[in-house]
Design a protein around this motif. Structure first.
Motif, PDB file in Angstrom:
ATOM      1  N   VAL A  57       5.841  -0.044   4.720  1.00  0.00           N
ATOM      2  CA  VAL A  57       4.413  -0.434   4.390  1.00  0.00           C
ATOM      3  C   VAL A  57       4.203  -1.529   3.649  1.00  0.00           C
ATOM      4  O   VAL A  57       3.389  -2.287   3.497  1.00  0.00           O
ATOM      5  N   ILE A  58       4.897  -1.597   2.637  1.00  0.00           N
ATOM      6  CA  ILE A  58       5.062  -2.681   1.492  1.00  0.00           C
ATOM      7  C   ILE A  58       5.298  -4.089   2.329  1.00  0.00           C
ATOM      8  O   ILE A  58       4.613  -5.084   2.032  1.00  0.00           O
ATOM      9  N   LYS A  86      -6.999   4.350  -3.790  1.00  0.00           N
ATOM     10  CA  LYS A  86      -5.921   5.379  -4.269  1.00  0.00           C
ATOM     11  C   LYS A  86      -4.936   4.705  -4.816  1.00  0.00           C
ATOM     12  O   LYS A  86      -4.287   4.995  -5.556  1.00  0.00           O
ATOM     13  N   LEU A  87      -4.755   3.400  -4.561  1.00  0.00           N
ATOM     14  CA  LEU A  87      -3.733   2.366  -5.140  1.00  0.00           C
ATOM     15  C   LEU A  87      -3.710   2.486  -6.552  1.00  0.00           C
ATOM     16  O   LEU A  87      -3.087   2.398  -7.681  1.00  0.00           O
ATOM     17  N   ILE A  88      -5.231   2.279  -6.906  1.00  0.00           N
ATOM     18  CA  ILE A  88      -5.710   1.632  -8.223  1.00  0.00           C
ATOM     19  C   ILE A  88      -5.706   3.101  -9.059  1.00  0.00           C
ATOM     20  O   ILE A  88      -5.053   3.145 -10.215  1.00  0.00           O
ATOM     21  N   LEU A 127      -1.266  -3.991  -7.457  1.00  0.00           N
ATOM     22  CA  LEU A 127       0.357  -4.761  -7.197  1.00  0.00           C
ATOM     23  C   LEU A 127       1.005  -3.579  -7.476  1.00  0.00           C
ATOM     24  O   LEU A 127       1.926  -3.406  -6.908  1.00  0.00           O
ATOM     25  N   GLU A 128       0.907  -2.775  -8.656  1.00  0.00           N
ATOM     26  CA  GLU A 128       1.751  -1.750  -9.166  1.00  0.00           C
ATOM     27  C   GLU A 128       1.709  -0.593  -8.084  1.00  0.00           C
ATOM     28  O   GLU A 128       2.719   0.081  -7.865  1.00  0.00           O
ATOM     29  N   GLY A 129       0.549  -0.171  -7.622  1.00  0.00           N
ATOM     30  CA  GLY A 129       0.309   0.808  -6.728  1.00  0.00           C
ATOM     31  C   GLY A 129       1.232   0.523  -5.312  1.00  0.00           C
ATOM     32  O   GLY A 129       1.784   1.222  -4.623  1.00  0.00           O
TER      33      GLY A 129
END
Length: 352
Positions: A339-340, A271-273, A329-331
């Motif tokens: 969370v980060i 999902k981040l991607i 990393l952008e996600g």
């Protein structure tokens, strides 16, 4: 995190086992005999079907050899009693306000399960899969999934060829058993190929089913054939990462529908991607925000409860190359600060 009682998580795990065992038991009760076969150095289970009017039906694929499959095959059930138990368990899980599919999605997944799609290792992806992670992980998510008006099903092309089996009827006919309004939507690039299956009201799609297949290597068009599903499928990048090593789950509909879903840590990282690939239109940006919310909800619990599994999957994705790393990393940068921070500490991230 809103933790669920351990009893609910245990009940769900038992429901998964009973749903999958029940699906095997029904095939065996119909006269099938399970056997193990070695293919390419690996062992797989098949079901030898009985003779009907002097003709033997094609053997059915049951899955790769594992302790879970062996246990389910050798359990003997009173199917009537088991169905009653499954219904009671589903009622208890839904009474606890655990998420389940909308009625149409549930009916479609149930129809696909009866046709053998999940036995052939098709994987439910998207929000219908996300709903299963709440009882699986023992947490209650804050309505992060929602209802999307579509259902995504994926399968590896290699599996579709290797299983030497297929659903009973073509995919359109199978979907029309769930709702006769389904129609095949042709590809705008080639009208002879099917892009998706949809229920339309006027010019608007009310509900759609997308069949997906991973794309790796060079571009080779946008559509391929999945023989096991008797349908064309859309080719998508990054999908191979998501559906590798799928896990058994159950959709909380009817008696419980035995389905396959991605491992939750793969779902979160994927999902981040894909969130960074949905930035062109207002609609796609809304989907990107939903991607981030789902990833965030999963990462919060995975960082605490399954950090080693998450770290292994994260490392795998980062090792796939600079394009993967930049999107990941952008996600991460789109997540909430706590969370980060947890991701930075666990994964040793350096964010600009």
């Amino acid at each position: 995190m809103d933790r669920l009682p351990v009893s609910l998580q245990t009940l769900y795990a038992d429901m998964v086992d009973r749903s999958w065992s029940g699906s095997y038991a029904e095939l065996i009760e119909a006269g099938g005999a399970p056997y193990r076969q070695t293919i390419g150095g690996r062992e797989f289970w098949y079901l030898k079907m009985p003779m009907v009017n002097g003709v033997r039906k094609k053997d059915l694929y049951l899955g790769p050899d594992s302790s879970e499959v062996q246990a389910r095959l050798h359990q003997h059930h009173d199917l009537k009693a088991v169905r009653g138990e499954r219904l009671a368990m589903i009622r208890s899980l839904r009474a606890a306000r655990l998420p389940g599919p909308d009625p149409l999605s549930g009916k479609i997944m149930s129809t696909l399960a009866e046709a053998g799609a999940f036995r052939l290792r098709a994987v439910v992806v998207g929000s219908a899969a996300f709903q299963t992670y709440s009882p699986m992980l023992g947490v209650r998510f804050d309505n992060t999934a929602g209802q999307t008006g579509d259902l995504d099903i994926a399968q590896f092309h290699s599996i579709s060829l290797a299983v030497d089996d297929a659903i009973e009827q073509d995919l359109l006919t199978t979907l029309q058993r769930a709702d006769e309004r389904f129609r095949a939507i042709p590809s705008p690039m080639d009208g002879r190929r099917t892009l998706r299956y949809a229920i339309r009201v006027g010019n608007q799609e009310e509900f759609a089913v997308d069949l997906l297949c991973p794309l790796r290597g060079p571009e080779r068009g946008s559509i391929t054939e999945l023989k096991a599903m008797k349908s064309d499928a859309q080719l998508l990048r990054y999908l191979d990462f998501l559906i590798y090593g799928e896990i058994n789950a159950v959709a909380l509909y009817g008696l419980g529908v035995p389905i396959n879903v991605p491992a939750p840590e793969r779902y979160a990282v994927h999902k981040l991607i894909v969130s960074r690939m949905r930035i062109e239109t207002a609609e796609s940006q809304a989907k990107a925000r939903k991607d981030i919310r789902q990833a965030e909800a999963l990462l919060e619990v995975l960082l605490e409860d399954r950090p080693y599994e998450l770290e292994a999957v994260w490392t795998e994705a980062m090792d796939r190359g600079p394009n993967w790393r930049s999107k990941l990393l952008e996600g991460v940068a789109m997540l909430k600060k706590p969370v980060i921070k947890a991701m930075q500490e666990r994964m040793k991230l350096q964010l600009s």
